[in-house]
Scaffold this active site. Structure first.
Site, PDB file in Angstrom:
ATOM      1  CE1 TYR A 238      -4.209   1.715   0.069  1.00  0.00           C
ATOM      2  CE2 TYR A 238      -2.848   3.340   1.192  1.00  0.00           C
ATOM      3  CZ  TYR A 238      -3.996   3.010   0.527  1.00  0.00           C
ATOM      4  OH  TYR A 238      -4.937   3.973   0.296  1.00  0.00           O
ATOM      5  CE  LYS A 247      -5.062   6.724  -1.587  1.00  0.00           C
ATOM      6  NZ  LYS A 247      -6.382   7.318  -1.870  1.00  0.00           N
ATOM      7  CB  THR A 280     -14.321   0.778   1.584  1.00  0.00           C
ATOM      8  OG1 THR A 280     -12.960   0.622   1.127  1.00  0.00           O
ATOM      9  CG2 THR A 280     -14.322   1.631   2.846  1.00  0.00           C
TER      10      THR A 280
END
Length: 400
Positions: A238, A247, A280
């Site tokens: 990630y 990100k 999610t």
């Protein structure tokens, strides 16, 4: 309105149909779980990616707690007679009904937010009905994006960078979850650039500039883009991977926006918001996240694991000045202190060090995770009559 029997079509984490009543129930439950308080101003908000995850929580918390007015944008599919509408379609319809019933002036647009046409349409609606925007919440997560300037279609990937990543993961193909192993080869430079083009800050910047060009930035305008840092346990796939590169670009975009004359002349602010772990549709697709989240839920318990709605309430209270901003040294709003607490992470790492043994301890956490995944699509919810035909062809909401 046609009724038909709807059965879940599921394989592992993949669920390809949704239940309209179940999806609506999740919205009602979130709504009732948020304390209503609209005694202050009613800010105008534009929420991009309002139909799922943190975007949905931010929308519901904003309506319930601050009486926001404005527009939500999502890209969802309708029922086509063979496959139900997406869960986000049904959640939007339920949210619209709640908003209208409580006197909130909010509109919902179903469109590809990455496109130039979407920006024109949404800004036309803002000009006609609301005027300048106080808050732009950017919560888009997508597998692909077409660059509006070049027409190039970019596809995002979830891969490590520099070296292959081997780690444990949860396997739900059998009745009982078990630990499996997976390996992902490192992403290429081209894949990294494409992921940044989809999940980075380019589109966020375009939205802010489009609003500014139409004089739709209110004085004191604030924009916030949702992001995630997470644990060192999942960092290779990630934060240190292709998604992490995107990100980081998102965070650089916030810095650039803050330095731009567009925001300075409005005394505006741009933040990235580091949310905590959540189940999610986007996170469930990331290898090893399910096992990590099951361990985290086991360590924290039901009371310690903060829901998306609880975090969204914190975010709105900070953006609206009802509580102090919680910023880190990089200027990011932090909502994830409960997750990254040192003692919590020590216990998660202990479970992760021997995942098979850890799963025995965290069996309830793994079951909870899969329950949460099913609920994302409206399945497995108490009080929903799944044995009865339902009406899947619900219309996209239009203003009353």
């Amino acid at each position: 309105m046609t009724l038909r029997q709807i059965e879940p079509k599921q394989r592992g984490f993949l669920i390809v149909n949704s239940h309209p009543d179940g999806a609506a129930h999740t919205v009602h439950r979130m709504w009732e779980g948020i304390e209503a308080r609209t005694d202050g101003r009613r800010p105008t908000a534009l929420i991009l990616g309002h139909s799922a995850g943190y975007g949905l929580a931010t929308l519901v918390a904003g309506l319930r707690r601050h009486g926001i007015r404005g527009i939500g944008v999502a890209f969802e599919a309708a029922d086509n007679g063979r496959r139900t509408a997406t869960a986000g379609w049904y959640r939007t319809a339920a949210t619209a009904r709640l908003a209208a019933d409580h006197g909130h002036d909010f509109r919902f647009v179903n469109t590809d937010a990455f496109s130039a046409d979407a920006k024109t349409h949404v800004l036309d609606l803002l000009e006609e009905h609301y005027g300048p925007v106080d808050h732009l919440i950017y919560s888009l997560a997508a597998p692909r994006r077409t660059d509006p300037a070049t027409g190039t279609v970019h596809h995002s990937v979830i891969k490590p960078l520099g070296a292959a990543y081997e780690a444990p993961a949860l396997d739900f193909s059998a009745d009982d979850p078990k630990v499996t192993r997976f390996r992902i080869e490192p992403g290429t430079e081209e894949e990294t650039r494409a992921t940044v083009a989809v999940m980075g800050g380019d589109d966020w910047d375009l939205w802010v500039r489009a609003l500014a060009a139409r004089r739709l930035l209110a004085d004191g305008f604030t924009t916030a883009a949702l992001t995630y840092v997470g644990s060192e346990v999942t960092a290779p796939v990630y934060r240190h991977g292709t998604i992490g590169a995107a990100k980081e670009h998102l965070e650089r975009t916030a810095h650039d926006l803050n330095a731009s004359p567009l925001l300075k002349e409005k005394d505006g602010r741009a933040f990235t918001v580091v949310a905590g772990a959540a189940v999610t549709q986007a996170s469930s697709a990331i290898p090893s996240i399910a096992l990590y989240t099951a361990f985290l839920r086991t360590v924290l318990g039901a009371d310690g694991f903060r829901s998306t709605a609880e975090q969204a309430v914190d975010l709105w209270d900070q953006l609206e000045g009802r509580s102090p901003l919680v910023l880190d040294e990089a200027g990011r709003i932090r909502l994830d202190g409960w997750e990254l607490d040192g003692a919590v992470q020590d216990r998660v790492r202990d479970l992760w060090s021997d995942p098979e043994r850890g799963l025995e301890t965290a069996r309830a956490g793994a079951d909870w995770f899969m329950t949460q995944v099913r609920e994302l699509y409206g399945w497995g919810i108490d009080g929903v009559a799944y044995d009865r035909p339902a009406a899947p062809d619900i219309a996209w909401p239009t203003p009353r």
